[in-house]
Design a protein around this motif. Structure first.
Motif, PDB file in Angstrom:
ATOM      1  N   ARG A   1       0.986  32.292  -3.491  1.00 53.32           N
ATOM      2  CA  ARG A   1      -0.523  32.819  -3.251  1.00 53.32           C
ATOM      3  C   ARG A   1      -0.781  32.911  -1.740  1.00 53.32           C
ATOM      4  O   ARG A   1      -1.187  34.008  -1.154  1.00 53.32           O
ATOM      5  CB  ARG A   1      -1.292  32.197  -4.015  1.00 53.32           C
ATOM      6  CG  ARG A   1      -2.029  32.886  -5.130  1.00 53.32           C
ATOM      7  CD  ARG A   1      -3.214  32.499  -5.935  1.00 53.32           C
ATOM      8  NE  ARG A   1      -2.889  31.068  -6.140  1.00 53.32           N
ATOM      9  CZ  ARG A   1      -3.794  29.919  -6.054  1.00 53.32           C
ATOM     10  NH1 ARG A   1      -4.932  30.072  -5.685  1.00 53.32           N
ATOM     11  NH2 ARG A   1      -3.221  28.515  -6.392  1.00 53.32           N
ATOM     12  N   ALA A   2      -0.428  32.143  -1.020  1.00 57.92           N
ATOM     13  CA  ALA A   2      -0.634  31.822   0.421  1.00 57.92           C
ATOM     14  C   ALA A   2       0.305  33.099   1.016  1.00 57.92           C
ATOM     15  O   ALA A   2      -0.181  33.861   2.008  1.00 57.92           O
ATOM     16  CB  ALA A   2      -0.051  30.507   0.921  1.00 57.92           C
ATOM     17  N   GLN A   3       1.665  33.085   0.766  1.00 59.44           N
ATOM     18  CA  GLN A   3       2.336  34.303   1.043  1.00 59.44           C
ATOM     19  C   GLN A   3       1.705  35.659   1.014  1.00 59.44           C
ATOM     20  O   GLN A   3       1.739  36.516   2.007  1.00 59.44           O
ATOM     21  CB  GLN A   3       3.779  34.165   0.325  1.00 59.44           C
ATOM     22  CG  GLN A   3       4.563  33.015   0.989  1.00 59.44           C
ATOM     23  CD  GLN A   3       5.652  32.875   0.091  1.00 59.44           C
ATOM     24  OE1 GLN A   3       5.934  33.201  -1.210  1.00 59.44           O
ATOM     25  NE2 GLN A   3       7.164  32.621   0.655  1.00 59.44           N
ATOM     26  N   GLU A   4       1.198  35.813  -0.266  1.00 58.86           N
ATOM     27  CA  GLU A   4       0.938  37.293  -0.558  1.00 58.86           C
ATOM     28  C   GLU A   4      -0.580  37.434   0.107  1.00 58.86           C
ATOM     29  O   GLU A   4      -0.828  38.524   0.868  1.00 58.86           O
ATOM     30  CB  GLU A   4       0.332  37.065  -2.112  1.00 58.86           C
ATOM     31  CG  GLU A   4      -0.202  38.418  -2.857  1.00 58.86           C
ATOM     32  CD  GLU A   4      -1.563  38.280  -2.722  1.00 58.86           C
ATOM     33  OE1 GLU A   4      -2.216  39.502  -2.302  1.00 58.86           O
ATOM     34  OE2 GLU A   4      -2.324  37.400  -3.196  1.00 58.86           O
ATOM     35  N   GLN A  60       0.567  37.928   4.092  1.00 56.84           N
ATOM     36  CA  GLN A  60       1.388  39.345   3.852  1.00 56.84           C
ATOM     37  C   GLN A  60       0.336  40.414   4.521  1.00 56.84           C
ATOM     38  O   GLN A  60       0.654  41.263   5.139  1.00 56.84           O
ATOM     39  CB  GLN A  60       2.107  39.803   2.725  1.00 56.84           C
ATOM     40  CG  GLN A  60       3.088  40.700   2.642  1.00 56.84           C
ATOM     41  CD  GLN A  60       4.283  40.457   3.768  1.00 56.84           C
ATOM     42  OE1 GLN A  60       5.128  39.522   3.233  1.00 56.84           O
ATOM     43  NE2 GLN A  60       4.505  41.096   4.823  1.00 56.84           N
ATOM     44  N   ARG A  61      -0.976  40.230   4.081  1.00 59.81           N
ATOM     45  CA  ARG A  61      -1.843  41.299   4.282  1.00 59.81           C
ATOM     46  C   ARG A  61      -1.923  41.358   5.843  1.00 59.81           C
ATOM     47  O   ARG A  61      -2.499  42.250   6.343  1.00 59.81           O
ATOM     48  CB  ARG A  61      -3.145  41.199   3.736  1.00 59.81           C
ATOM     49  CG  ARG A  61      -3.177  41.271   2.098  1.00 59.81           C
ATOM     50  CD  ARG A  61      -4.673  40.905   1.491  1.00 59.81           C
ATOM     51  NE  ARG A  61      -4.402  40.054   0.441  1.00 59.81           N
ATOM     52  CZ  ARG A  61      -5.538  39.291   0.108  1.00 59.81           C
ATOM     53  NH1 ARG A  61      -6.634  39.276   0.850  1.00 59.81           N
ATOM     54  NH2 ARG A  61      -5.623  38.600  -0.820  1.00 59.81           N
ATOM     55  N   PHE A  62      -1.863  40.252   6.575  1.00 61.99           N
ATOM     56  CA  PHE A  62      -2.401  39.997   7.865  1.00 61.99           C
ATOM     57  C   PHE A  62      -1.078  40.178   9.032  1.00 61.99           C
ATOM     58  O   PHE A  62      -1.380  40.351  10.151  1.00 61.99           O
ATOM     59  CB  PHE A  62      -2.952  38.659   8.138  1.00 61.99           C
ATOM     60  CG  PHE A  62      -4.401  38.820   7.394  1.00 61.99           C
ATOM     61  CD1 PHE A  62      -5.506  39.401   7.988  1.00 61.99           C
ATOM     62  CD2 PHE A  62      -4.511  37.933   6.239  1.00 61.99           C
ATOM     63  CE1 PHE A  62      -6.873  39.246   7.130  1.00 61.99           C
ATOM     64  CE2 PHE A  62      -5.618  37.961   5.654  1.00 61.99           C
ATOM     65  CZ  PHE A  62      -6.581  38.656   5.928  1.00 61.99           C
ATOM     66  N   ALA A  63       0.030  40.042   8.202  1.00 65.18           N
ATOM     67  CA  ALA A  63       1.278  39.899   9.178  1.00 65.18           C
ATOM     68  C   ALA A  63       1.439  41.298   9.759  1.00 65.18           C
ATOM     69  O   ALA A  63       1.347  42.332   9.201  1.00 65.18           O
ATOM     70  CB  ALA A  63       2.341  39.294   8.418  1.00 65.18           C
ATOM     71  N   VAL A  64       2.171  41.270  11.032  1.00 68.29           N
ATOM     72  CA  VAL A  64       2.595  42.447  11.678  1.00 68.29           C
ATOM     73  C   VAL A  64       4.049  42.578  11.572  1.00 68.29           C
ATOM     74  O   VAL A  64       4.704  43.377  11.921  1.00 68.29           O
ATOM     75  CB  VAL A  64       2.198  42.633  13.042  1.00 68.29           C
ATOM     76  CG1 VAL A  64       0.630  42.617  13.106  1.00 68.29           C
ATOM     77  CG2 VAL A  64       2.555  41.293  14.033  1.00 68.29           C
ATOM     78  N   GLY A  65       4.736  41.439  11.006  1.00 69.31           N
ATOM     79  CA  GLY A  65       6.250  41.737  10.735  1.00 69.31           C
ATOM     80  C   GLY A  65       6.429  40.837   9.420  1.00 69.31           C
ATOM     81  O   GLY A  65       5.639  40.588   8.614  1.00 69.31           O
ATOM     82  N   ALA A  67      -9.788  34.843   3.234  1.00 74.02           N
ATOM     83  CA  ALA A  67      -8.999  35.492   2.351  1.00 74.02           C
ATOM     84  C   ALA A  67      -8.310  34.224   1.493  1.00 74.02           C
ATOM     85  O   ALA A  67      -8.238  34.137   0.363  1.00 74.02           O
ATOM     86  CB  ALA A  67      -8.268  36.400   2.886  1.00 74.02           C
ATOM     87  N   LEU A  68      -7.903  33.418   2.427  1.00 71.21           N
ATOM     88  CA  LEU A  68      -7.288  32.095   1.709  1.00 71.21           C
ATOM     89  C   LEU A  68      -8.201  31.282   0.901  1.00 71.21           C
ATOM     90  O   LEU A  68      -7.820  31.059  -0.291  1.00 71.21           O
ATOM     91  CB  LEU A  68      -6.301  31.243   2.634  1.00 71.21           C
ATOM     92  CG  LEU A  68      -5.208  31.700   3.408  1.00 71.21           C
ATOM     93  CD1 LEU A  68      -4.758  30.901   4.560  1.00 71.21           C
ATOM     94  CD2 LEU A  68      -3.973  31.680   2.405  1.00 71.21           C
ATOM     95  N   ASP A  69      -9.184  31.053   1.430  1.00 68.67           N
ATOM     96  CA  ASP A  69     -10.174  30.575   0.547  1.00 68.67           C
ATOM     97  C   ASP A  69     -10.841  31.149  -0.721  1.00 68.67           C
ATOM     98  O   ASP A  69     -10.921  30.618  -1.604  1.00 68.67           O
ATOM     99  CB  ASP A  69     -11.353  30.304   1.673  1.00 68.67           C
ATOM    100  CG  ASP A  69     -12.554  29.346   1.106  1.00 68.67           C
ATOM    101  OD1 ASP A  69     -12.083  28.203   0.586  1.00 68.67           O
ATOM    102  OD2 ASP A  69     -13.855  29.453   1.306  1.00 68.67           O
TER     103      ASP A  69
END
Ligand SMILES: Nc1ncnc2c1ncn2[C@@H]1O[C@H](COP(=O)(O)OP(=O)(O)OP(=O)(O)O)[C@@H](O)[C@H]1O
Ligand SMILES: [Mg+2]
Lengths: 268, 333
Positions: free
Chosen positions: B243-246, B249-254, B282-284
């Motif tokens: 879930r953390a990865q998901e 992913q929304r905020f990652a630029v790479g 979002a994580l919260d």
């Protein structure tokens, strides 16, 4: 032509800076002025009474020697001042400026003359107190002091080079002690050159410290009547011989020091 | 606009040590060039050669249209240098120090005084200006030394680690002064050990190590090379990891990097703390329990690891060695 004007203008700025330092660190000055007093008193009372000079006063004979030794030792200040500037990195600053590159050394050696002027003044006063007199004229007396200052100025260029080569205050103090001490002792500063064993005698007769001392003694009128005339040429023509040496020292050491200055960088 | 500073194949050896090993560099007029490197990289040696203090064993350089080796006097007329260690006269006051430098730049008595006062003002030293420098704090000395480099408003400036030893506020102030200078058209070469500083001030950065150019580019190019900013999230239980990865992913630029064993996700981002705040919300919202979270910026150490595979400082502190392992981990995963 412009370059020469700039050189002296820059040297004046540097000299002024060094003078401010003399004013701001009066402790140095106190030491500079106390030690010559001590020397004059020590020599006058410890040696002055126990050695006799035919027809004259050993105390008066000694004074010129003490003057000569002390002003030559004054050159140590030049070396120490330069070493200190290198260590503090300020020479790096000067070397990055569009100033005359000879000015730092000229300004330094020039401002160190002030130390010697003050030293001579104090020694002369102390001398007067213990019974020394100028028996010639005021004019000759002044020439005598001028000669002391001129030779000491020239000699300070040798220490300028040492300061540039080994920018460490301890090394310079030791080097000056090891060189200046013997050179000023194997001379006629404290005993007549004639009394020395042959090898030392020859050295003493050609030693510019001897000629300086002899010249000053003559100019002050401190040579007792009846003293046999010196046999060596340098001591027969002491003023000329001393000036030749002064010129030679500057001619050799000023260019060497200036060359070395171009490469001076803070070590470590 | 041409190059105001150019160096070709500079080599300088000190016995066994090769301080500069064939360094080339070119700095455009009106730009800020950052020379970035760890202790002993050769930064000071390079600056000393360009400022005519040191003669290289081989190579050549031109500064402001004059050859450093053949016409050092002409170079000196056009540069200002503030070395790594403040070069001040302890016994002179701040004003006297600057005035002396002004006189040696041949500004003339009254102009030199006026300029000294002006600079004391700029560097917030007006009050201290009449005190001997030996009563100054390290930061005050640093600022006065910098002012010394600016006395003649030279077109080319060399500043060797200008902010080392300054507190964060003074550092920011100094950055402001430096930026103003450059806005007026000076060309600046500055050395630093901090990527952040080079990033802030420099138009171009050269990373050097052991006297060699190991990377060059704009700050953005270099940061991209190392990976830029990133958020590191460590979750409490491995089951939260997907879930953390998901979310990240929304905020990652790479691409994300995940280390399952350490229950950690690292996401390259751009936007700093604002993005971090959003990511935390979002994580919260997803109910992910966090063990640790942090915004990491690339440090000089990261640049080094990426470019050379060895740490910037041989005897790194524990902090830097932790940093190393995380970057290594990423590089291999
Ligand atoms: N005068 C010198 N004698 C001997 N070695 C020297 C000398 N000056 C510099 N070095 C050596 O040359 C190398 C480069 O030194 P330099 O001072 O240019 O590094 P730097 O990048 O400025 O480092 P720092 O961040 O520590 O200031 C170092 O290995 C240093 O030990
Ligand atoms: Mg350095």
């Amino acid at each position: 032509m412009m370059a020469v004007v700039h050189m002296f203008a820059d040297a004046a700025v540097i000299a002024k800076r060094n003078m401010i330092k003399i004013k701001r660190v009066p402790e140095v000055l106190v030491f500079v002025l106390l030690s010559p007093i001590m020397f004059v008193l020590l020599f006058a009372y410890v040696f002055g009474g126990s050695i006799s000079i035919p027809g004259g006063s050993y105390r008066e004979f000694l004074i010129a020697g003490i003057f000569a030794q002390t002003v030559v030792f004054g050159s140590t200040f030049t070396g120490v001042g330069i070493a200190d500037d290198i260590q503090k990195g300020i020479i790096d600053r000067f070397r990055s400026l569009p100033m005359s590159q000879a000015a730092v050394l000229i300004g330094r050696t020039a401002s160190d003359v002030v130390y010697n002027v003050l030293t001579l003044l104090i020694m002369a006063l102390t001398g007067l107190v213990v019974g020394w007199r100028i028996h010639s004229s005021l004019w000759e007396g002044l020439v005598g002091f001028g000669l002391l200052l001129a030779f000491a100025y020239a000699f300070s260029w040798t220490m300028a080079l040492v300061g540039l080569l080994v920018p460490s205050v301890e090394v310079i103090n030791n080097a000056s002690f090891m060189v200046i001490f013997p050179v000023t002792f194997i001379a006629n500063t404290f005993v007549p050159a004639e009394n020395l064993p042959t090898v030392l005698r020859t050295f003493a007769e050609w030693n510019p410290i001897s000629s300086l001392t002899q010249a000053v003694r003559e100019l002050f009128g401190n040579i007792p009547p009846g003293t046999p005339d010196p046999t060596a040429w340098p001591l027969q023509n002491p003023v000329i011989y001393t000036l030749i040496w002064a010129a030679l020292i500057i001619a050799v050491f000023a260019p060497l020091a200036s060359l070395r200055y171009q490469k001076a960088v803070k070590q470590g | 606009m041409g190059n105001v500073i150019e160096a070709f194949g500079l080599v300088k050896r000190y016995g066994e040590v090769v301080a500069l090993d064939g360094l080339d560099l070119a700095v455009q007029e009106g730009s800020v060039f950052g020379l970035l490197g760890p202790n002993g990289a050769g930064k000071t040696t390079a600056v000393s050669i360009l400022a005519t203090l040191l003669i290289p064993d081989s190579g050549s350089a031109r500064v402001a249209g004059a050859d450093v080796l053949k016409e050092p006097a002409r170079v000196r007329e056009r540069i200002g240098l503030s070395g790594q260690y403040a070069a001040l006269d302890e016994h002179l006051t701040g004003l006297e120090n600057l005035d002396m430098i002004g006189r040696l730049y041949r500004l003339g008595r009254s102009r030199s005084r006026a300029r000294a006062r002006e600079l004391l003002e700029v560097f917030d030293l007006s009050e201290a200006g009449s005190r001997p420098v030996k009563t100054y704090s390290g930061g005050m000395r640093r600022r006065l030394d910098l002012a010394g480099a600016l006395v003649a408003s030279p077109p080319v400036l060399f500043l060797d680690e200008p902010t080392t030893g300054l507190d964060p506020r003074s550092r920011l102030d100094l950055w402001g002064v430096i930026r103003e200078l450059v806005a007026r058209g000076s060309t600046l070469l500055l050395t630093t050990q901090y990527l952040e500083e080079a990033d802030h001030l420099a138009d171009r950065i050269m990373v050097i190590d052991q006297g060699r150019d190991i990377a060059q580019g704009t700050p953005d190019e270099l940061k991209t090379l190392v990976g830029g900013e990133r958020i590191e999230v460590t979750v409490v239980s491995s089951s939260d990891l997907p879930r953390a990865q998901e979310v990240m992913q929304r905020f990652a630029v790479g691409e994300l990097a995940s280390e399952v064993r350490n229950r950690r996700v690292t996401a390259p981002i751009s936007g700093g703390a604002a993005v971090l705040t959003k990511a935390l919300r979002a994580l919260d919202a997803e109910g992910v329990n966090l063990h640790d979270v942090g915004l990491r910026r690339p440090t000089l150490n990261d640049v080094f690891l990426t470019l050379t595979g060895h740490a910037a400082e041989p005897n790194g502190t524990r902090g830097t060695s932790e940093d190393q392992s995380s970057v290594r981990g990423k590089a291999t995963s």
